[in-house]
Design a protein around this motif. Structure first.
Motif, mmCIF file in Angstrom:
data_model
loop_
_atom_site.group_PDB
_atom_site.id
_atom_site.type_symbol
_atom_site.label_atom_id
_atom_site.label_comp_id
_atom_site.label_asym_id
_atom_site.label_seq_id
_atom_site.Cartn_x
_atom_site.Cartn_y
_atom_site.Cartn_z
ATOM 1 N N LEU A 162 23.255 -91.058 -103.784
ATOM 2 C CA LEU A 162 23.012 -92.174 -104.680
ATOM 3 C C LEU A 162 23.716 -91.871 -105.993
ATOM 4 C CD1 LEU A 162 19.231 -93.003 -104.182
ATOM 5 C CD2 LEU A 162 21.089 -94.660 -104.041
ATOM 6 N N SER A 163 24.605 -92.755 -106.398
ATOM 7 C CA SER A 163 25.247 -92.659 -107.710
ATOM 8 C C SER A 163 24.774 -93.869 -108.509
ATOM 9 C CB SER A 163 26.771 -92.662 -107.578
ATOM 10 O OG SER A 163 27.212 -91.545 -106.845
ATOM 11 N N VAL A 164 24.008 -93.617 -109.575
ATOM 12 C CA VAL A 164 23.328 -94.698 -110.286
ATOM 13 C C VAL A 164 23.493 -94.526 -111.787
ATOM 14 C CG1 VAL A 164 21.626 -94.952 -108.428
ATOM 15 C CG2 VAL A 164 21.122 -93.445 -110.360
ATOM 16 N N PRO A 165 23.301 -95.604 -112.554
ATOM 17 C CA PRO A 165 23.350 -95.472 -114.013
ATOM 18 C C PRO A 165 22.133 -94.719 -114.517
ATOM 19 C CG PRO A 165 22.745 -97.699 -113.395
ATOM 20 C CD PRO A 165 23.108 -96.996 -112.129
ATOM 21 N N PRO A 166 22.245 -94.012 -115.625
ATOM 22 C CA PRO A 166 21.113 -93.240 -116.147
ATOM 23 C C PRO A 166 19.929 -94.109 -116.552
ATOM 24 C CG PRO A 166 22.957 -93.229 -117.693
ATOM 25 C CD PRO A 166 23.470 -93.835 -116.432
ATOM 26 N N SER A 167 20.161 -95.392 -116.805
ATOM 27 C CA SER A 167 19.049 -96.274 -117.179
ATOM 28 C C SER A 167 17.999 -96.347 -116.079
ATOM 29 C CB SER A 167 19.574 -97.685 -117.486
ATOM 30 O OG SER A 167 20.196 -98.264 -116.336
ATOM 31 N N LEU A 168 18.396 -96.102 -114.819
ATOM 32 C CA LEU A 168 17.449 -96.174 -113.713
ATOM 33 C C LEU A 168 16.413 -95.057 -113.779
ATOM 34 C CD1 LEU A 168 16.728 -97.782 -111.147
ATOM 35 C CD2 LEU A 168 18.192 -96.217 -109.857
ATOM 36 N N VAL A 169 16.776 -93.923 -114.371
ATOM 37 C CA VAL A 169 15.833 -92.806 -114.484
ATOM 38 C C VAL A 169 15.515 -92.511 -115.950
ATOM 39 C CG1 VAL A 169 16.549 -91.779 -112.303
ATOM 40 C CG2 VAL A 169 17.696 -91.075 -114.411
ATOM 41 N N GLU A 170 15.786 -93.464 -116.823
ATOM 42 C CA GLU A 170 15.541 -93.273 -118.249
ATOM 43 C C GLU A 170 14.075 -92.933 -118.492
ATOM 44 O OE1 GLU A 170 13.934 -94.769 -120.895
ATOM 45 O OE2 GLU A 170 15.189 -94.236 -122.604
ATOM 46 N N GLY A 171 13.851 -91.861 -119.226
ATOM 47 C CA GLY A 171 12.495 -91.445 -119.547
ATOM 48 C C GLY A 171 11.844 -90.560 -118.508
ATOM 49 N N LEU A 172 12.503 -90.353 -117.360
ATOM 50 C CA LEU A 172 11.946 -89.517 -116.310
ATOM 51 C C LEU A 172 12.478 -88.097 -116.441
ATOM 52 C CD1 LEU A 172 12.329 -91.822 -113.159
ATOM 53 C CD2 LEU A 172 10.371 -91.622 -114.692
ATOM 54 N N SER A 173 11.605 -87.121 -116.233
ATOM 55 C CA SER A 173 12.057 -85.744 -116.167
ATOM 56 C C SER A 173 12.841 -85.555 -114.875
ATOM 57 C CB SER A 173 10.860 -84.800 -116.174
ATOM 58 O OG SER A 173 10.095 -84.955 -114.976
ATOM 59 N N PHE A 174 13.488 -84.369 -114.732
ATOM 60 C CA PHE A 174 14.202 -84.107 -113.497
ATOM 61 C C PHE A 174 13.254 -84.194 -112.306
ATOM 62 C CE2 PHE A 174 17.876 -82.546 -115.862
ATOM 63 C CZ PHE A 174 18.910 -82.886 -114.998
ATOM 64 N N GLU A 175 12.087 -83.578 -112.416
ATOM 65 C CA GLU A 175 11.149 -83.595 -111.295
ATOM 66 C C GLU A 175 10.707 -85.017 -110.974
ATOM 67 O OE1 GLU A 175 6.740 -81.828 -110.104
ATOM 68 O OE2 GLU A 175 8.058 -80.676 -111.426
ATOM 69 N N GLN A 176 10.406 -85.803 -111.997
ATOM 70 C CA GLN A 176 9.998 -87.187 -111.769
ATOM 71 C C GLN A 176 11.121 -88.004 -111.136
ATOM 72 O OE1 GLN A 176 8.926 -87.931 -115.863
ATOM 73 N NE2 GLN A 176 6.754 -88.075 -115.347
ATOM 74 N N SER A 177 12.356 -87.758 -111.572
ATOM 75 C CA SER A 177 13.466 -88.541 -111.038
ATOM 76 C C SER A 177 13.754 -88.201 -109.581
ATOM 77 C CB SER A 177 14.728 -88.344 -111.890
ATOM 78 O OG SER A 177 15.224 -87.017 -111.806
ATOM 79 N N TYR A 178 13.522 -86.949 -109.180
ATOM 80 C CA TYR A 178 13.662 -86.614 -107.761
ATOM 81 C C TYR A 178 12.700 -87.455 -106.924
ATOM 82 C CZ TYR A 178 16.797 -82.555 -108.059
ATOM 83 O OH TYR A 178 17.888 -81.748 -108.227
ATOM 84 N N ALA A 179 11.435 -87.483 -107.321
ATOM 85 C CA ALA A 179 10.441 -88.257 -106.581
ATOM 86 C C ALA A 179 10.781 -89.745 -106.603
ATOM 87 C CB ALA A 179 9.052 -88.015 -107.176
#
Length: 349
Positions: A190-207
């Motif tokens: 998945l190649s996505v813009p950072p806005s999709l995981v904005e505010g998420l930590s690395f661990e949160q963004s994995y989930a």
């Protein structure tokens, strides 16, 4: 303005908010979560009202925590998830449904080319040359893919790699080594813009980024779960490992390799660290640690991939896509200048 955030494995948080003079007003928080005492919702709304519209997730979270106090219980959500929903409402962060995803099931490619294409496609997303992209890989030859910070000599047995005709390549993301053979793995990026995981930590963004594939696995009869930091597993064992990179230019690369089948003997003869992991857990067989999709579903690999793609398309807006000739040429140049070079492969000796 309206924003939503579905907590991975949790509940939906919805925020409706206005702004006056760049400050939050008319804040409404709703969803299918649980909050005790219920009256705390008014305190949270009051804490958010008047905050600047530019407030970060951390600042919003801190205000919510102060207002809620130590005796308030958040069930199925967190103060941080409310803050993320606020940021989405204000347009600073985006959700899955704010994007149309380019989806492609790529042709077989050799290992170094796979590494280069991930890099090229992610940079294209950052530059706005293509939309958020889901790419299903096909492998043209067997490989050991080591993480960007792993030691080559500690991870790979060169005699085992030569015996089994294994190409050793190094990816741009961290994490552990992956052993892949054509037809034995399912790999996607998945190649996505950072806005999709904005505010998420690395661990949160994995989930968060793996949540869709848990639903896809359920479609083929596997009850899977996210295992921090970067694994997907069922009760039968580990299914997949993920890795991630956030580009300064403005993209997030998240890729996952799943075991469809496994040649445990070849893997153990090629990966040195695998032997240590087995002994550390008192496990003699790699099949006891990594349980392939084939044994859990009884399905053909192609049918599982089709189910994954159908599930993704059922959840999000998609359009069929492919790798462009220019991207192939750019990736080929990167293979020559970087990914196939001893300097890169031996970056950490």
């Amino acid at each position: 303005m309206h924003g939503e955030y579905k907590v991975p494995g949790g509940k939906l948080v919805v925020v409706d908010v206005d702004t006056v003079d760049d400050a939050l007003t008319n804040v409404v928080i709703s969803g299918d979560f649980f909050l005790e005492p219920a009256e705390a919702i008014a305190d949270i709304r009051g804490a958010l009202t008047g905050l600047p519209a530019t407030a970060s997730v951390a600042e919003l979270t801190a205000a919510i925590q102060r207002a809620a106090g130590p005796d308030t219980h958040f069930v199925g959500f967190t103060p941080e998830s409310v803050a993320i929903a606020v940021r989405r409402a204000l347009g600073h962060a985006t959700g899955w449904h704010d994007h149309v995803f380019e989806v492609l099931h790529d042709e077989p490619r050799h290992p170094h080319m796979q590494m280069a294409l991930d890099d090229v496609i992610s940079r294209a997303v950052a530059d706005g040359k293509r939309g958020p992209t889901l790419r299903i890989w096909e492998w043209a030859s067997s490989a050991v893919v080591i993480g960007s910070f792993q030691s080559l000599r500690n991870e790979v047995d060169p005699e085992g790699a030569a015996k089994h005709d294994i190409t050793v390549t190094r990816r741009v993301t961290g994490g552990g080594a992956m052993f892949v053979q054509p037809g034995n793995t399912i790999t996607y990026s998945l190649s996505v813009p950072p806005s999709l995981v904005e505010g998420l930590s690395f661990e949160q963004s994995y989930a968060f980024l793996d949540d869709w594939v848990l639903g896809a696995l359920a479609d083929v009869g596997i009850r899977a779960r996210y295992v921090p930091l970067n694994d997907i597993a069922s009760d039968a064992g580990k299914i997949a490992g993920a890795a991630q990179k956030r580009y300064a230019s403005g993209a997030v690369l998240h890729h996952v390799t799943m075991a469809y089948d496994i040649d445990a003997d070849a893997m153990m003869e090629t990966l040195r660290i695998g032997r240590e992991k087995m002994s550390d857990k008192g496990t003699k067989s790699a099949n006891k640690r990594v349980d392939p999709l084939r044994s859990q579903t009884g399905m053909a690999r192609a049918d599982i991939i089709a189910a994954f793609l159908n599930h993704f398309a059922s959840r999000y807006s998609t359009v069929a896509a492919g790798v462009s000739p220019d991207e192939v040429a750019e990736a080929a140049a990167l293979v020559e200048s970087k990914f196939s070079t001893p300097e890169w492969i031996g970056l950490v000796p």
